[in-house]
Write an enzyme that holds these catalytic residues in place. Structure first.
Site, PDB file in Angstrom:
ATOM      1  N   ASP A 405      32.599 -15.673  -1.836  1.00 36.06           N
ATOM      2  CA  ASP A 405      31.409 -15.164  -2.503  1.00 36.06           C
ATOM      3  C   ASP A 405      30.226 -15.501  -1.596  1.00 36.06           C
ATOM      4  OD1 ASP A 405      29.132 -14.745  -4.025  1.00 36.06           O
ATOM      5  OD2 ASP A 405      29.880 -15.745  -5.815  1.00 36.06           O
ATOM      6  N   HIS A 406      29.635 -14.486  -0.977  1.00 33.41           N
ATOM      7  CA  HIS A 406      28.612 -14.742   0.046  1.00 33.41           C
ATOM      8  C   HIS A 406      27.361 -15.393  -0.522  1.00 33.41           C
ATOM      9  CE1 HIS A 406      26.558 -14.426   3.825  1.00 33.41           C
ATOM     10  NE2 HIS A 406      27.488 -13.653   4.353  1.00 33.41           N
TER      11      HIS A 406
END
Length: 433
Positions: A405-406
């Site tokens: 999850d950036h």
């Protein structure tokens, strides 16, 4: 009289199957007695009575599907109380409308309702020390949404705070959206109405339709939400596992008298947990308030079961040896397939491992299991030609994909995690210490 309501036994549960009754009309139950079995979207769980009393009505028959959460399913006569007259029979289809009862005027509420769901927070007290009267459901909703019960005026019987009061308070505190604030882009982002197969060119009668059960619906909803809301990106790395296979053989020979067999996936779970402690930034979750840095590596492992997928959790995996992880993972997987897991055994987790190596899959990318920040996809170990000291030699290589999850784990953090994971897998003796 006390209504027993259909409990919400998991965060994703909206409806369930009333699989079995353990009581009948006329039985007297005490708090803690098992009264029914409910099939949720994840498991089959026993429901315990919260109050004491005599069962006067069974409102939902065994085997009924699609029973909405908070629907009255049975009724108790309080100890020493009088039974109320039975309500006139209604068509079965009307049963699902029962959850709306609490949104009706206060006079329409039953004198007392309880639900055998997860325990609600203890009833709070006002600043003066007096107890604030509220229903268990109202307290649970308030706790989940951060609503202070002290600031709410109850509209239930005798001023009791009920569900609609908490929901109204939550809406009042939220910023109302106006029609003028809606942008063309937001309108365009609204989901389109699903088309039928016939509308998309597949004629009726050319296929067999298998109805969606609760699990399929829940998995579909969670996966769509994750893909839409989480900015995914993958990182790939190859790990040589010849030493791991040799160590595994020795460990299993030592554990054979105890009936314990350690799998490659058990090594992966242990290595991932240790790597998360070495790179704590990867053991995190995104929240609107900030990044949650988890204290322990609670590793969820993907288990395929009949009709879907579930992710039981090895909690505090960094503190456990391989033998304990192997024992727990085997037990969790078996009970997952039997749908006997407790909610706390599959809800939560800080990191996930999904392994398709046993099916011969070499490499794949998984969808993140919210609210976790990462999921690791493990492929099959296979013989490949690698270059060592200028010479081409064979090695057993396993490809691992870390989906991040950036918002939580950027490329550099994900790379550091894999740099910590790789040597643990390639030289697993360090995990035995």
């Amino acid at each position: 009289m006390t209504d027993i309501l259909m409990p919400a036994l998991s965060p994703t549960m909206e409806e369930g199957v009333l699989a079995k009754w353990h009581v009948k009309v006329g039985d007297v139950v005490s708090a803690g007695d098992v009264i029914a079995e409910i099939e949720t979207d994840k498991a089959t769980m026993e429901v315990e009575a919260v109050d004491e009393g005599e069962v006067t009505d069974i409102l939902v028959a065994e085997g009924t599907e699609g029973v909405k959460v908070n629907t009255p399913i049975a009724r108790l006569k309080d100890e020493g109380g009088a039974a109320a007259p039975k309500p006139a029979e209604k068509p079965a289809a009307k049963t699902e409308e029962a959850p709306k009862a609490e949104a009706a005027p206060a006079a329409a509420e039953a004198p007392k309702t309880t639900t055998p769901a997860a325990p609600a927070p203890a009833a709070p007290k006002s600043d003066g020390g007096d107890r604030i009267f509220s229903s268990p459901l109202a307290r649970r909703i308030a706790a989940q949404n951060g609503v202070d019960l002290k600031s709410i005026k109850g509209t239930g019987p005798h001023g009791r705070i009920v569900k609609r009061d908490v929901e109204a308070a939550g809406k009042a505190s939220a910023q109302p959206a106006t029609a003028s604030s809606a942008s063309p882009a937001a309108t365009a982002a609204e989901p389109r109405k699903a088309q039928s197969l016939a509308q998309m060119g597949i004629p009726d009668g050319s296929y067999d339709l298998i109805p969606l059960d609760g699990m399929k619906k829940a998995v579909a909803r969670r996966m769509v939400d994750s893909v839409q809301n989480v900015p995914h990106f993958p990182l790939f790395i190859d790990c040589e596992i010849d030493q791991l296979m040799a160590v595994r053989a020795k460990v299993n020979k030592m554990l054979e008298p105890q009936g314990i067999k350690v799998s490659v996936n058990d090594f992966v779970i242990k290595a991932a947990a240790l790597a998360l402690k070495m790179v704590p930034e990867a053991n995190a979750s995104y929240t609107p308030e900030g990044i949650a840095m988890h204290h322990n590596a609670d590793v969820s492992m993907a288990v395929a079961i009949d009709g879907g997928l579930i992710t039981p959790i090895i909690k505090k995996a960094e503190t456990k040896g391989l033998a304990q992880i192997a024992t727990e993972s085997k037990d969790l997987a078996k009970r997952a397939r039997d749908r006997k897991l407790k909610p706390e055994e599959f809800q939560g987790g800080t990191f996930s491992v999904s392994n398709l190596g046993m099916f011969g899959i070499k490499q794949f990318t998984s969808i993140i299991n919210e609210p976790q920040g990462c999921i690791m996809s493990v492929g099959a170990g296979e013989q490949r030609a690698v270059v060592k000291n200028g010479q081409v030699v064979p090695a057993t290589v396993m490809t691992v994909t870390l989906t991040c999850d950036h918002r939580v784990v950027d490329g550099a953090t994900g790379a550091r995690f894999l740099q910590a994971f790789k040597p643990l897998i390639e030289d697993p003796v360090a995990m035995l210490a």
